[in-house]
Write an enzyme that holds these catalytic residues in place. Structure first.
Site, PDB file in Angstrom:
ATOM      1  N   LYS A  54       0.842  -1.207   0.000  1.00  0.00           N
ATOM      2  CA  LYS A  54       0.000   0.000   0.000  1.00  0.00           C
ATOM      3  C   LYS A  54       0.879   1.259   0.000  1.00  0.00           C
ATOM      4  O   LYS A  54       0.561   2.249  -0.673  1.00  0.00           O
ATOM      5  CB  LYS A  54      -0.931   0.002   1.223  1.00  0.00           C
ATOM      6  CG  LYS A  54      -2.032  -1.060   1.165  1.00  0.00           C
ATOM      7  CD  LYS A  54      -2.752  -1.209   2.509  1.00  0.00           C
ATOM      8  CE  LYS A  54      -3.727  -2.378   2.515  1.00  0.00           C
ATOM      9  NZ  LYS A  54      -4.330  -2.621   3.850  1.00  0.00           N
ATOM     10  N   GLN A  98      -3.856  -1.214  10.205  1.00  0.00           N
ATOM     11  CA  GLN A  98      -3.916  -2.546   9.600  1.00  0.00           C
ATOM     12  C   GLN A  98      -4.472  -3.557  10.607  1.00  0.00           C
ATOM     13  O   GLN A  98      -4.037  -3.625  11.755  1.00  0.00           O
ATOM     14  CB  GLN A  98      -2.509  -2.959   9.121  1.00  0.00           C
ATOM     15  CG  GLN A  98      -2.464  -4.252   8.350  1.00  0.00           C
ATOM     16  CD  GLN A  98      -3.183  -4.196   6.992  1.00  0.00           C
ATOM     17  OE1 GLN A  98      -3.327  -3.144   6.387  1.00  0.00           O
ATOM     18  NE2 GLN A  98      -3.650  -5.336   6.521  1.00  0.00           N
ATOM     19  N   ASP A 121     -10.614   3.183   5.182  1.00  0.00           N
ATOM     20  CA  ASP A 121     -11.075   1.793   5.143  1.00  0.00           C
ATOM     21  C   ASP A 121     -12.600   1.720   5.076  1.00  0.00           C
ATOM     22  O   ASP A 121     -13.156   0.656   4.786  1.00  0.00           O
ATOM     23  CB  ASP A 121     -10.636   1.054   6.420  1.00  0.00           C
ATOM     24  CG  ASP A 121      -9.341   0.281   6.234  1.00  0.00           C
ATOM     25  OD1 ASP A 121      -9.137  -0.260   5.134  1.00  0.00           O
ATOM     26  OD2 ASP A 121      -8.560   0.205   7.205  1.00  0.00           O
TER      27      ASP A 121
END
Ligand code: GUN
Length: 295
Positions: A54, A98, A121
């Site tokens: 990412k 994460q 997200d």
């Protein structure tokens, strides 16, 4: 019959090229460089790999990015403090913690601490609520990627019966909520089949589009599909394979060989949904930077 392959790598590259152009314009016209903060707790090797790729995508987009790696014994309050710091940092437009987190940390508390306008997200309850009620919001990356894959491969879900297999908060539920909205690129009839069903095949056989997000390797076979349907495989599973030097390979939740004999189109694993997740993360970060969604 042999299904057409839906090339996620190629579609993701188109989206990223678009995002890169838009980011360049944002910088030239408004002096804004999109910034994304990654927070990684502990030393889960898969998580480390995901965050690295990412971060690499951010570089390609011309974004600013920072990665904070914290030890596994970081306390919840230390993590929340770090999130609050990024909430107040004007150079940071997106915050990605994460998952999974170590067991002593309450995941929902962490997600709720993120400013929803920086929640790239799409996991914050404000964004979940806005998604369900059809308001503009940051949407979960993988589900948004599933929609893009369908639309950009000529498989507009409008009026189709989409059968989603799996009811997770990260994939199954948001895929349903995206595709059933009365909006362009959606307007589908959506069914969710899950482990509570006596026979999942009873449902998948009805799907014009089947989205597999069960988290189990190769369980959705051709015999469970309607001929000519479109199959989107969200699964990423590592399975043992003694015939290759690494001793393992990555497969989806779909049994590709049998499914591609029945389906009209199918995403491969790898190279299907996977690259789309990162592309949509880049798009979300750009949208968070422009502020367009919550104007
Ligand atoms: N871990 C696995 N998938 C995801 C995701 O989409 N976002 C985050 N933050 N962590 C994950």
């Amino acid at each position: 019959m042999s299904a057409a392959i839906i090339d996620g790598k190629q579609i993701a590259a188109q989206i990223k090229a678009n995002v890169r152009e838009e980011a360049e314009r944002l910088k030239n016209e408004r002096g804004i460089v999109p910034g994304l903060a990654f927070i990684l707790v502990g030393d889960n090797s898969a998580s480390q790999m995901y965050v690295r790729s990412k971060g690499k995508a951010c570089e390609e987009m011309g974004f600013h990015s920072v990665t904070e790696t914290l030890p596994a014994d970081t306390s919840q309050s230390q993590l929340l403090d770090l999130i609050r710091m990024f909430n107040h940092n004007p150079r940071i437009h997106g915050i990605l913690v994460q998952l999974p987190l170590p067991k002593h940390i309450d995941e929902s508390k962490v997600i709720e601490a993120i400013d929803y306008r920086k929640d790239v997200d799409g996991f914050h309850p404000v964004n979940v609520g806005r998604l369900v009620t059809g308001q503009p919001c940051l949407r979960p990356c993988t589900p948004a990627g599933v929609q893009e894959l369908l639309c950009r491969s000529g498989n507009d879900p409008a009026g189709k019966h989409v059968v989603v297999v799996g009811r997770s908060n990260i994939v199954g539920k948001p895929v349903m909520n995206i595709l059933l909205q009365k909006q362009k690129g959606a307007n589908a009839v959506v069914t969710i089949a899950h482990t509570g069903a006596h026979d999942i095949a009873e449902f998948t056989k009805l799907g014009d589009i089947v989205v597999a997000a069960l988290g189990k390797p190769e369980v959705l076979t051709g015999a469970m599909l309607k001929p000519g349907c479109v199959v989107i495989d969200v699964g990423i599973n590592r399975v043992e394979d003694k015939s290759v030097t690494s001793g393992s390979r990555i497969v989806g939740d779909v049994h590709f060989a049998s499914a591609s004999e029945v389906a009209g189109a199918i995403t491969p694993v790898p190279g299907g949904v996977g690259p789309m997740t990162i592309a949509m993360l880049m798009k979300n970060t750009l949208d968070a930077a422009t502020g367009v969604l919550y104007a």
